[in-house]
Design an enzyme around this catalytic site. Structure first.
Site, PDB file in Angstrom:
ATOM      1  N   HIS A  86      -5.148  -4.890  -8.092  1.00 27.74           N
ATOM      2  CA  HIS A  86      -6.574  -4.948  -6.133  1.00 27.74           C
ATOM      3  C   HIS A  86      -7.907  -4.402  -6.528  1.00 27.74           C
ATOM      4  CE1 HIS A  86      -4.514  -8.259  -4.439  1.00 27.74           C
ATOM      5  NE2 HIS A  86      -4.217  -8.327  -3.757  1.00 27.74           N
ATOM      6  N   ASP A 134      -6.311  -1.458   5.622  1.00 27.31           N
ATOM      7  CA  ASP A 134      -6.490  -2.641   6.462  1.00 27.31           C
ATOM      8  C   ASP A 134      -4.597  -4.054   6.268  1.00 27.31           C
ATOM      9  OD1 ASP A 134      -8.121  -1.951   7.913  1.00 27.31           O
ATOM     10  OD2 ASP A 134      -9.589  -2.523   7.111  1.00 27.31           O
ATOM     11  N   GLU A 180     -12.178   0.538  14.424  1.00 25.65           N
ATOM     12  CA  GLU A 180     -12.802   0.691  13.282  1.00 25.65           C
ATOM     13  C   GLU A 180     -13.536  -0.516  14.121  1.00 25.65           C
ATOM     14  OE1 GLU A 180     -11.144  -2.185   9.736  1.00 25.65           O
ATOM     15  OE2 GLU A 180      -9.434  -0.097  10.032  1.00 25.65           O
TER      16      GLU A 180
HETATM   17  P1  FAD Z   1      -4.961  -1.268  -8.724  1.00 23.57           P
HETATM   18  O1  FAD Z   1      -6.320  -1.649  -8.190  1.00 23.57           O
HETATM   19  O2  FAD Z   1      -3.666  -1.586  -9.570  1.00 23.57           O
HETATM   20  O3  FAD Z   1      -5.630   0.321  -9.178  1.00 23.57           O
HETATM   21  C1  FAD Z   1      -6.892   0.823  -9.368  1.00 23.57           C
HETATM   22  C2  FAD Z   1      -6.647   1.969  -9.965  1.00 23.57           C
HETATM   23  O4  FAD Z   1      -6.012   3.148  -9.054  1.00 23.57           O
HETATM   24  C3  FAD Z   1      -6.607   2.078 -11.177  1.00 23.57           C
HETATM   25  O5  FAD Z   1      -7.693   2.908 -12.089  1.00 23.57           O
HETATM   26  C4  FAD Z   1      -4.973   1.760 -11.629  1.00 23.57           C
HETATM   27  O6  FAD Z   1      -5.038   2.488 -12.565  1.00 23.57           O
HETATM   28  C5  FAD Z   1      -4.679   3.389 -10.449  1.00 23.57           C
HETATM   29  N1  FAD Z   1      -3.461   3.759 -10.624  1.00 23.57           N
HETATM   30  C6  FAD Z   1      -2.528   2.402  -9.873  1.00 23.57           C
HETATM   31  N2  FAD Z   1      -1.659   3.038 -10.203  1.00 23.57           N
HETATM   32  C7  FAD Z   1      -2.052   4.069 -10.260  1.00 23.57           C
HETATM   33  C8  FAD Z   1      -0.456   5.089  -9.651  1.00 23.57           C
HETATM   34  N3  FAD Z   1       0.933   4.575  -9.386  1.00 23.57           N
HETATM   35  N4  FAD Z   1      -0.816   5.619 -10.453  1.00 23.57           N
HETATM   36  C9  FAD Z   1      -1.769   6.669 -10.943  1.00 23.57           C
HETATM   37  N5  FAD Z   1      -3.300   5.972 -11.061  1.00 23.57           N
HETATM   38  C10 FAD Z   1      -2.416   4.473 -10.702  1.00 23.57           C
HETATM   39  N6  FAD Z   1      -9.125   0.210   0.149  1.00 23.57           N
HETATM   40  C11 FAD Z   1      -8.754   0.772   1.613  1.00 23.57           C
HETATM   41  O7  FAD Z   1      -8.324   2.372   1.174  1.00 23.57           O
HETATM   42  N7  FAD Z   1      -8.208   0.153   2.920  1.00 23.57           N
HETATM   43  C12 FAD Z   1      -8.016  -1.062   3.300  1.00 23.57           C
HETATM   44  O8  FAD Z   1      -8.064  -1.479   4.060  1.00 23.57           O
HETATM   45  C13 FAD Z   1      -8.151  -1.870   1.737  1.00 23.57           C
HETATM   46  N8  FAD Z   1      -7.898  -2.895   2.238  1.00 23.57           N
HETATM   47  C14 FAD Z   1      -8.024  -3.933   1.089  1.00 23.57           C
HETATM   48  C15 FAD Z   1      -7.843  -5.118   1.218  1.00 23.57           C
HETATM   49  C16 FAD Z   1      -7.621  -6.150   0.392  1.00 23.57           C
HETATM   50  C17 FAD Z   1      -8.315  -7.446   0.125  1.00 23.57           C
HETATM   51  C18 FAD Z   1      -8.191  -5.324  -1.052  1.00 23.57           C
HETATM   52  C19 FAD Z   1      -8.693  -6.418  -2.872  1.00 23.57           C
HETATM   53  C20 FAD Z   1      -8.742  -4.136  -1.400  1.00 23.57           C
HETATM   54  C21 FAD Z   1      -8.581  -3.290  -0.163  1.00 23.57           C
HETATM   55  N9  FAD Z   1      -8.952  -1.791  -0.015  1.00 23.57           N
HETATM   56  C22 FAD Z   1      -8.851  -1.202   0.573  1.00 23.57           C
HETATM   57  C23 FAD Z   1      -8.354  -1.555  -1.909  1.00 23.57           C
HETATM   58  C24 FAD Z   1      -8.029  -1.068  -2.240  1.00 23.57           C
HETATM   59  O9  FAD Z   1      -7.865   0.371  -1.852  1.00 23.57           O
HETATM   60  C25 FAD Z   1      -7.734  -0.415  -4.148  1.00 23.57           C
HETATM   61  O10 FAD Z   1      -8.542  -1.623  -4.781  1.00 23.57           O
HETATM   62  C26 FAD Z   1      -6.790   0.072  -4.403  1.00 23.57           C
HETATM   63  O11 FAD Z   1      -7.087   0.626  -5.154  1.00 23.57           O
HETATM   64  C27 FAD Z   1      -5.600  -1.321  -4.547  1.00 23.57           C
HETATM   65  O12 FAD Z   1      -4.576  -0.825  -4.773  1.00 23.57           O
HETATM   66  P2  FAD Z   1      -3.865  -1.821  -6.571  1.00 23.57           P
HETATM   67  O13 FAD Z   1      -2.124  -1.500  -5.852  1.00 23.57           O
HETATM   68  O14 FAD Z   1      -4.018  -2.194  -6.597  1.00 23.57           O
HETATM   69  O15 FAD Z   1      -4.535  -0.811  -7.597  1.00 23.57           O
END
Ligand code: FAD
Length: 521
Positions: free
Chosen positions: A93, A156, A269
């Site tokens: 994400h 969120d 918020e």
């Molecule tokens: P990814 O996008 O898959 O990875 C993000 C980063 O973390 C990459 O660099 C990856 O290599 C690294 N990573 C992933 N897993 C691990 C692991 N296990 N150990 C070490 N590194 C790792 N953020 C907020 O703070 N608050 C919100 O309310 C919020 N709402 C969101 C809503 C939506 C619809 C979206 C798309 C994003 C939102 N985000 C929010 C942002 C979100 O926190 C970040 O995009 C987060 O990185 C996404 O998590 P993911 O698990 O998909 O990680």
């Protein structure tokens, strides 16, 4: 299951396809891994895209580890290789390719998501041990439905992994009280860039613990997190009130977030919306909490500006609480706020329903095609000192037509963030604001081009730089070392030192584009 290796050569590839050396080294590496999980060199599509929809890459393989041991084996093999990199992918994400590894290995951490769930009680506090690849929505369901417990601090949207949000911060309306998710974790298991499996907490391997929290995946792959939990409420009174003046909105929001515990709402918020009845995504229709609630235009003074402000709050309660007790607590707090009289919406929902509220938005966005379109989002942390000027120029002028989705703005407190973590915050003051421009638009040509939206984001950032605003990007994304140095400021040397200690060959999270893989022959 013994790891299997499918064909390792992309057949319909673009110019960035792996070269012969890369193709040669992969089969050897993969065969020697002997994983319980799987390696897929053909169907790597998942690993080459993310929610942002603006970046693609060509990974060599998508690995689905079955255990932390698999994660360690893969990283060790990459560490011994001449130039392989490894990206942990949470739920992908990210917006700007942060979870990608061009010509490297991508590890789909969700394959380990269901491996672990354990309630742990230590010195009167309760925690849950969960996998780094677990989705927060699954953690919620298990915690609440089986144990009536819940983590204190959320995002969120919960379709994100534990490791993914802990690598950034993890912020929502509870963070003013409990800090971001990174402030609510007691211990981690981390696979470092050398392939070592290390348990870390504030006393043991503390540099790795604090480095990994907000560390953008640079110091290790989180395979287990011990998350602080509390007893879960049954219900939530969810409320939105509207302001025409930014200074009234910020005064009330700041008052609420600085009240002592027990004397404020449980969630705080806010967002900006367009002063228009005709804009379903960003205008008045985006504010009511229930389709039966209408937005009465006569309540908004004709003199009000291009945008209006909504304070969104919630109060937890139990089913056994008498409705009059809940009304009294809510009314006593609302009575002290200066929102526009009678522009108030409220609903009572279950606690789980409240935390899964964005999932419903996801379902409708998927149905109308905007969930899969590009999302050039911009997230910032802006100091209280500059937020009124930010509003005057960015919200009121540059974004007066909206962004097709939420424009969040709400205050947070520095004292709830641990300065030993890797997260970069604005330099000054106790209060800073989260600003999130969550753009949802139809794909071009039905909607504006992605380039145009990206360039508007750049314009906003450049304006902040030019005015000397005290701000940081949240979920940062830069192309050059110079920019990363500026982002981390006086924390840069600590960040580099941690990298040297835990990932000296710069194998991990290459999609963040902070460090270059050190090649070895
Ligand atoms: P990814 O996008 O898959 O990875 C993000 C980063 O973390 C990459 O660099 C990856 O290599 C690294 N990573 C992933 N897993 C691990 C692991 N296990 N150990 C070490 N590194 C790792 N953020 C907020 O703070 N608050 C919100 O309310 C919020 N709402 C969101 C809503 C939506 C619809 C979206 C798309 C994003 C939102 N985000 C929010 C942002 C979100 O926190 C970040 O995009 C987060 O990185 C996404 O998590 P993911 O698990 O998909 O990680």
């Amino acid at each position: 299951m013994i790891a299997y290796l499918e064909r390792c050569i992309h057949e319909n590839d673009s110019e960035s396809r792996p070269n012969d050396d890369e193709k040669d080294q992969l089969p050897n590496i993969c065969h020697s891994l002997d994983l319980q999980g799987t390696i897929d060199c053909v169907a790597t599509g998942l690993a080459s895209k993310d929610f942002g929809g603006m970046y693609t890459c060509n990974p060599l393989a998508l690995i689905r580890p079955a255990s932390p041991d698999d994660v360690a084996r893969v990283v060790k093999a990459a560490y011994r290789s001449p130039n392989l990199t490894v990206a942990a992918r949470g739920n992908g994400h990210s917006i700007n390719g942060q979870a990608m590894s061009d010509r490297g290995l991508v590890m789909d951490m969700r394959s380990t998501g269901g491996n672990l769930f354990e309630v742990v009680r230590i010195n009167g506090e309760t925690f849950v041990d969960v996998s780094g690849g677990a989705l927060w929505e699954d953690v919620l369901k298990q915690c609440v439905l089986e144990y009536k417990l819940a983590p204190r601090s959320w995002t969120d949207y919960l379709g994100l992994t534990v490791g993914g949000t802990l690598s950034n911060a993890g912020v929502s309306g509870q963070a003013y009280r409990f800090g971001p998710q990174t402030s609510n974790v007691a211990e981690l298991d981390v696979v470092t860039g050398k392939g070592e499996v290390m348990t870390c907490n504030k006393n043991e391997n503390s540099e790795l613990f604090f480095g990994a929290l907000g560390g953008l995946g640079q110091f290790g792959i989180i395979t287990r997190a011990r998350v602080l939990v509390q007893s879960a409420p049954d219900m939530v009174r969810w409320i939105r009130v509207v302001y025409t003046e930014f200074e009234d909105f910020t005064r009330d929001a700041e008052w609420l977030v600085t009240r002592p515990e027990g004397e404020s709402f449980d969630y705080i918020e806010g967002f900006v919306f367009v002063n228009s009845i005709d804009d379903p995504a960003n205008g008045w229709p985006s504010v009511p909490l229930d389709p039966d609630q209408g937005f009465d235009p006569s309540r908004i003074p004709r003199t009000s500006g291009s945008v209006l402000y909504c304070l969104e709050v919630a109060l937890h309660y139990q089913k056994t609480d008498h409705p009059s007790t809940v009304d009294k607590a809510v009314n006593s707090l609302l009575g002290q706020l200066g929102f526009n009289e009678d522009v108030k919406f409220q609903v009572d929902v279950s606690y789980v329903g409240f935390l899964l509220r964005v999932k419903h938005a996801e379902e409708s966005a998927r149905a109308n095609g905007i969930w899969d379109a590009p999302h050039p989002w911009l997230n910032m942390l802006v100091s209280k000192r500059d937020i009124a000027d930010f509003d005057r120029v960015v919200f009121k002028r540059m974004l007066k037509e909206g962004v097709g989705g939420p424009m969040l703005v709400y205050p947070l407190l520095r004292s709830k963030w641990d300065s030993r973590t890797s997260v970069a915050l604005p330099a000054e003051g106790e209060i800073f604001y989260l600003v999130a421009l969550l753009r949802f638009t139809m794909p071009y040509p039905k909607g504006p081009s992605t380039e145009k939206l990206v360039s508007q984001n750049k314009e906003i950032v450049q304006f902040c730089v030019k005015e000397g605003f005290d701000f940081k990007l949240y979920l940062p994304h830069y192309q050059s070392e110079e920019e990363w140095k500026r982002h981390f400021g006086n924390q840069w040397s600590r960040f580099v030192k941690r990298k040297d200690s835990f990932d000296p060959m710069a194998i991990l999270a290459p999609g963040q584009k902070i460090f270059k893989r050190i090649s070895q022959s």
